[in-house]
Design a protein around this motif. Structure first.
Motif, PDB file in Angstrom:
ATOM      1  N   HIS A 153       0.845  -1.202   0.000  1.00  0.00           N
ATOM      2  CA  HIS A 153       0.000   0.000   0.000  1.00  0.00           C
ATOM      3  C   HIS A 153       0.877   1.248   0.000  1.00  0.00           C
ATOM      4  CE1 HIS A 153      -3.320  -2.369   2.404  1.00  0.00           C
ATOM      5  NE2 HIS A 153      -2.892  -3.015   1.337  1.00  0.00           N
ATOM      6  N   ALA A 154       1.882   1.245   0.860  1.00  0.00           N
ATOM      7  CA  ALA A 154       2.769   2.408   0.986  1.00  0.00           C
ATOM      8  C   ALA A 154       3.536   2.648  -0.310  1.00  0.00           C
ATOM      9  CB  ALA A 154       3.733   2.197   2.148  1.00  0.00           C
ATOM     10  N   GLU A 155       3.967   1.573  -0.950  1.00  0.00           N
ATOM     11  CA  GLU A 155       4.694   1.722  -2.210  1.00  0.00           C
ATOM     12  C   GLU A 155       3.788   2.292  -3.297  1.00  0.00           C
ATOM     13  OE1 GLU A 155       7.634   1.953  -4.866  1.00  0.00           O
ATOM     14  OE2 GLU A 155       7.870   1.480  -2.730  1.00  0.00           O
ATOM     15  N   LEU A 156       2.544   1.843  -3.336  1.00  0.00           N
ATOM     16  CA  LEU A 156       1.592   2.398  -4.297  1.00  0.00           C
ATOM     17  C   LEU A 156       1.379   3.891  -4.054  1.00  0.00           C
ATOM     18  CD1 LEU A 156      -0.549   2.018  -6.548  1.00  0.00           C
ATOM     19  CD2 LEU A 156      -2.197   1.482  -4.736  1.00  0.00           C
ATOM     20  N   ALA A 157       1.243   4.281  -2.794  1.00  0.00           N
ATOM     21  CA  ALA A 157       1.046   5.699  -2.463  1.00  0.00           C
ATOM     22  C   ALA A 157       2.236   6.541  -2.918  1.00  0.00           C
ATOM     23  CB  ALA A 157       0.823   5.857  -0.963  1.00  0.00           C
ATOM     24  N   ARG A 158       3.432   5.966  -2.870  1.00  0.00           N
ATOM     25  CA  ARG A 158       4.623   6.695  -3.339  1.00  0.00           C
ATOM     26  C   ARG A 158       4.642   6.825  -4.857  1.00  0.00           C
ATOM     27  NH1 ARG A 158       7.119   3.927   1.082  1.00  0.00           N
ATOM     28  NH2 ARG A 158       7.668   2.151  -0.249  1.00  0.00           N
ATOM     29  N   GLU A 159       4.152   5.801  -5.560  1.00  0.00           N
ATOM     30  CA  GLU A 159       4.198   5.811  -7.020  1.00  0.00           C
ATOM     31  C   GLU A 159       3.074   6.621  -7.651  1.00  0.00           C
ATOM     32  OE1 GLU A 159       4.945   2.171  -9.164  1.00  0.00           O
ATOM     33  OE2 GLU A 159       5.639   1.187  -7.330  1.00  0.00           O
ATOM     34  N   LEU A 160       1.940   6.691  -7.002  1.00  0.00           N
ATOM     35  CA  LEU A 160       0.773   7.321  -7.611  1.00  0.00           C
ATOM     36  C   LEU A 160       0.998   8.757  -8.091  1.00  0.00           C
ATOM     37  CD1 LEU A 160      -2.300   6.020  -5.582  1.00  0.00           C
ATOM     38  CD2 LEU A 160      -1.897   5.781  -8.030  1.00  0.00           C
ATOM     39  N   PRO A 161       1.652   9.623  -7.292  1.00  0.00           N
ATOM     40  CA  PRO A 161       1.830  11.001  -7.765  1.00  0.00           C
ATOM     41  C   PRO A 161       2.626  11.118  -9.067  1.00  0.00           C
ATOM     42  CG  PRO A 161       2.206  10.853  -5.398  1.00  0.00           C
ATOM     43  CD  PRO A 161       2.127   9.452  -5.907  1.00  0.00           C
ATOM     44  N   LEU A 162       3.309  10.056  -9.456  1.00  0.00           N
ATOM     45  CA  LEU A 162       4.062  10.076 -10.712  1.00  0.00           C
ATOM     46  C   LEU A 162       3.146   9.925 -11.920  1.00  0.00           C
ATOM     47  CD1 LEU A 162       7.084   7.788  -9.698  1.00  0.00           C
ATOM     48  CD2 LEU A 162       6.953  10.291  -9.650  1.00  0.00           C
ATOM     49  N   VAL A 163       1.933   9.388 -11.699  1.00  0.00           N
ATOM     50  CA  VAL A 163       1.036   9.131 -12.830  1.00  0.00           C
ATOM     51  C   VAL A 163      -0.318   9.826 -12.713  1.00  0.00           C
ATOM     52  CG1 VAL A 163       2.117   6.915 -13.337  1.00  0.00           C
ATOM     53  CG2 VAL A 163       0.138   6.978 -11.814  1.00  0.00           C
TER      54      VAL A 163
ATOM     55  N   THR B 270     -16.551  -0.012   6.047  1.00  0.00           N
ATOM     56  CA  THR B 270     -17.199   1.006   5.220  1.00  0.00           C
ATOM     57  C   THR B 270     -17.847   2.076   6.084  1.00  0.00           C
ATOM     58  OG1 THR B 270     -17.599  -0.495   3.354  1.00  0.00           O
ATOM     59  CG2 THR B 270     -19.044   1.417   3.545  1.00  0.00           C
ATOM     60  N   VAL B 271     -18.579   1.647   7.108  1.00  0.00           N
ATOM     61  CA  VAL B 271     -19.260   2.604   7.987  1.00  0.00           C
ATOM     62  C   VAL B 271     -18.251   3.463   8.741  1.00  0.00           C
ATOM     63  CG1 VAL B 271     -20.821   2.831   9.955  1.00  0.00           C
ATOM     64  CG2 VAL B 271     -21.284   1.121   8.198  1.00  0.00           C
ATOM     65  N   LEU B 272     -17.164   2.850   9.204  1.00  0.00           N
ATOM     66  CA  LEU B 272     -16.139   3.604   9.921  1.00  0.00           C
ATOM     67  C   LEU B 272     -15.442   4.603   9.001  1.00  0.00           C
ATOM     68  CD1 LEU B 272     -14.595   0.715  12.051  1.00  0.00           C
ATOM     69  CD2 LEU B 272     -15.999   2.614  12.901  1.00  0.00           C
ATOM     70  N   LEU B 273     -15.116   4.171   7.787  1.00  0.00           N
ATOM     71  CA  LEU B 273     -14.471   5.079   6.825  1.00  0.00           C
ATOM     72  C   LEU B 273     -15.413   6.227   6.460  1.00  0.00           C
ATOM     73  CD1 LEU B 273     -12.743   2.467   4.507  1.00  0.00           C
ATOM     74  CD2 LEU B 273     -11.566   4.149   5.943  1.00  0.00           C
ATOM     75  N   ALA B 274     -16.699   5.917   6.328  1.00  0.00           N
ATOM     76  CA  ALA B 274     -17.667   6.973   6.029  1.00  0.00           C
ATOM     77  C   ALA B 274     -17.644   8.043   7.119  1.00  0.00           C
ATOM     78  CB  ALA B 274     -19.069   6.377   5.889  1.00  0.00           C
ATOM     79  N   SER B 275     -17.544   7.597   8.368  1.00  0.00           N
ATOM     80  CA  SER B 275     -17.489   8.542   9.482  1.00  0.00           C
ATOM     81  C   SER B 275     -16.196   9.354   9.454  1.00  0.00           C
ATOM     82  CB  SER B 275     -17.609   7.788  10.804  1.00  0.00           C
ATOM     83  OG  SER B 275     -17.509   8.671  11.898  1.00  0.00           O
ATOM     84  N   ALA B 276     -15.078   8.663   9.206  1.00  0.00           N
ATOM     85  CA  ALA B 276     -13.775   9.333   9.236  1.00  0.00           C
ATOM     86  C   ALA B 276     -13.624  10.356   8.117  1.00  0.00           C
ATOM     87  CB  ALA B 276     -12.666   8.285   9.133  1.00  0.00           C
ATOM     88  N   LEU B 277     -14.250  10.111   6.965  1.00  0.00           N
ATOM     89  CA  LEU B 277     -14.040  10.964   5.790  1.00  0.00           C
ATOM     90  C   LEU B 277     -15.186  11.942   5.548  1.00  0.00           C
ATOM     91  CD1 LEU B 277     -12.564   8.234   3.415  1.00  0.00           C
ATOM     92  CD2 LEU B 277     -11.312  10.088   4.540  1.00  0.00           C
ATOM     93  N   ARG B 278     -16.198  11.915   6.440  1.00  0.00           N
ATOM     94  CA  ARG B 278     -17.374  12.753   6.213  1.00  0.00           C
ATOM     95  C   ARG B 278     -17.031  14.251   6.212  1.00  0.00           C
ATOM     96  NH1 ARG B 278     -22.624  11.740   6.106  1.00  0.00           N
ATOM     97  NH2 ARG B 278     -22.264   9.590   6.774  1.00  0.00           N
ATOM     98  N   GLU B 279     -16.115  14.662   7.068  1.00  0.00           N
ATOM     99  CA  GLU B 279     -15.753  16.089   7.123  1.00  0.00           C
ATOM    100  C   GLU B 279     -15.232  16.581   5.782  1.00  0.00           C
ATOM    101  OE1 GLU B 279     -13.099  17.181  10.215  1.00  0.00           O
ATOM    102  OE2 GLU B 279     -14.486  16.670  11.836  1.00  0.00           O
TER     103      GLU B 279
ATOM    104  N   THR C 284      -7.411   2.343   1.967  1.00  0.00           N
ATOM    105  CA  THR C 284      -8.124   3.624   1.947  1.00  0.00           C
ATOM    106  C   THR C 284      -7.491   4.593   2.933  1.00  0.00           C
ATOM    107  OG1 THR C 284     -10.170   2.464   1.365  1.00  0.00           O
ATOM    108  CG2 THR C 284     -10.377   4.718   2.184  1.00  0.00           C
ATOM    109  N   GLN C 285      -7.105   4.098   4.094  1.00  0.00           N
ATOM    110  CA  GLN C 285      -6.429   4.940   5.085  1.00  0.00           C
ATOM    111  C   GLN C 285      -5.124   5.495   4.530  1.00  0.00           C
ATOM    112  OE1 GLN C 285      -6.098   4.091   9.652  1.00  0.00           O
ATOM    113  NE2 GLN C 285      -4.387   3.048   8.693  1.00  0.00           N
ATOM    114  N   THR C 286      -4.371   4.640   3.839  1.00  0.00           N
ATOM    115  CA  THR C 286      -3.088   5.061   3.274  1.00  0.00           C
ATOM    116  C   THR C 286      -3.271   6.073   2.145  1.00  0.00           C
ATOM    117  OG1 THR C 286      -2.024   2.973   3.857  1.00  0.00           O
ATOM    118  CG2 THR C 286      -1.001   4.253   2.104  1.00  0.00           C
ATOM    119  N   LEU C 287      -4.298   5.858   1.312  1.00  0.00           N
ATOM    120  CA  LEU C 287      -4.497   6.722   0.146  1.00  0.00           C
ATOM    121  C   LEU C 287      -5.342   7.962   0.456  1.00  0.00           C
ATOM    122  CD1 LEU C 287      -5.116   4.139  -2.727  1.00  0.00           C
ATOM    123  CD2 LEU C 287      -2.969   5.178  -1.987  1.00  0.00           C
ATOM    124  N   ALA C 288      -5.852   8.066   1.686  1.00  0.00           N
ATOM    125  CA  ALA C 288      -6.729   9.185   2.037  1.00  0.00           C
ATOM    126  C   ALA C 288      -6.143  10.557   1.691  1.00  0.00           C
ATOM    127  CB  ALA C 288      -7.112   9.119   3.513  1.00  0.00           C
ATOM    128  N   PRO C 289      -4.829  10.796   1.915  1.00  0.00           N
ATOM    129  CA  PRO C 289      -4.292  12.113   1.550  1.00  0.00           C
ATOM    130  C   PRO C 289      -4.370  12.408   0.055  1.00  0.00           C
ATOM    131  CG  PRO C 289      -2.825  10.993   3.092  1.00  0.00           C
ATOM    132  CD  PRO C 289      -3.836   9.981   2.644  1.00  0.00           C
TER     133      PRO C 289
END
Length: 237
Positions: free
Chosen positions: A72-82, A170-179, A125-130
């Motif tokens: 997951h962490a490696e994907l998060a590092r690569e994503l901004p390149l594409v 899903t329910v927990l992520l919905a709560s965390a990302l609602r703001e 989802t937690q890793t990619l949230a930013p």
């Protein structure tokens, strides 16, 4: 040509080398989206790699082992390149072990299924949230087999337990990302004609994904934390 119903967006699909994941990629590309498709072994993803040639600059294939947080962490590092942000994250990757019987459910099999189907989408989802844009969407591919209220027997226990746990995620992520007004929904794709669903299934991957994308497009922040099927109908937890 991009769909007239909505502007193109930046989408990421996990488990994109076959089945529903591959069909998501096809239909998102048809909508004009810029798509990042992930799978464990990109070099072996022949159908995805053919699509890369057909959609130059709009499809990127990256490695991801959903059961491994380091991946997951490696994907998060690569994503901004594409890609410069994620409007839609589709947590599609999952595993199902058939033939399990009470008294003979292998512990390693249950652990692997939980890591892939429940822990994996939550932690990714937690890793990619930013990288998720405010007002974006997260679609977790669940199953009616994860509905506790609908359970009527001892069926696919590892899968059912993992999908029930994913529904809580899903329910927990919905709560965390609602703001940030990021809508998170759990989706049942129906009984689909894929390697997982089998040839006796009721609907094609094309039909399922068309319905799922309609449900995703129609989901607002007020729908965040809901469990719905490919036709947009609410399902019991």
């Amino acid at each position: 040509m991009p769909s007239a119903k909505r502007p193109p967006r930046r989408s990421l699909v996990t488990g994109a080398n076959r089945g529903l994941g591959l069909e998501f990629v096809r239909q998102l590309l048809a909508h004009g989206d810029h798509v990042v498709a992930t799978c464990r072994h990109p070099a072996r993803a022949n159908a995805l790699n053919r699509l890369v040639g057909e959609h130059p600059g709009r499809l990127h294939v990256l490695p991801l082992d959903l059961a491994d947080p380091k991946s997951h962490a490696e994907l998060a590092r690569e994503l901004p390149l594409v890609i410069d942000g994620i409007d839609l994250l589709i947590n599609n990757a999952g595993v199902l072990h058939s033939g399990e019987r009470f008294g003979d459910v292998p512990p390693a099999q249950l652990d692997e299924t939980l890591r892939t189907n429940a822990s994996g989408p939550f932690l990714l989802t937690q890793t990619l949230a930013p990288l998720l844009v405010d007002g974006g969407k997260v679609a977790n591919l669940s199953s009616v087999l994860g509905s506790i209220a609908s359970t009527d027997g001892f069926h696919t226990p590892s899968y059912a337990i993992s999908k029930a746990a994913q529904n809580m995620a899903t329910v927990l992520l919905a709560s965390a990302l609602r703001e940030r007004r990021i809508a998170v929904v759990a989706l049942h794709p129906g009984w689909v004609q894929t390697d997982m669903g089998g040839s006796g299934a009721q609907i094609s991957a094309e039909t399922s994904v068309r319905g799922l994308l309609k449900a995703i497009d129609g989901a607002s922040i007020d729908d965040s934390g809901r469990f719905i099927d490919w036709q947009g109908k609410a399902l019991p937890w």
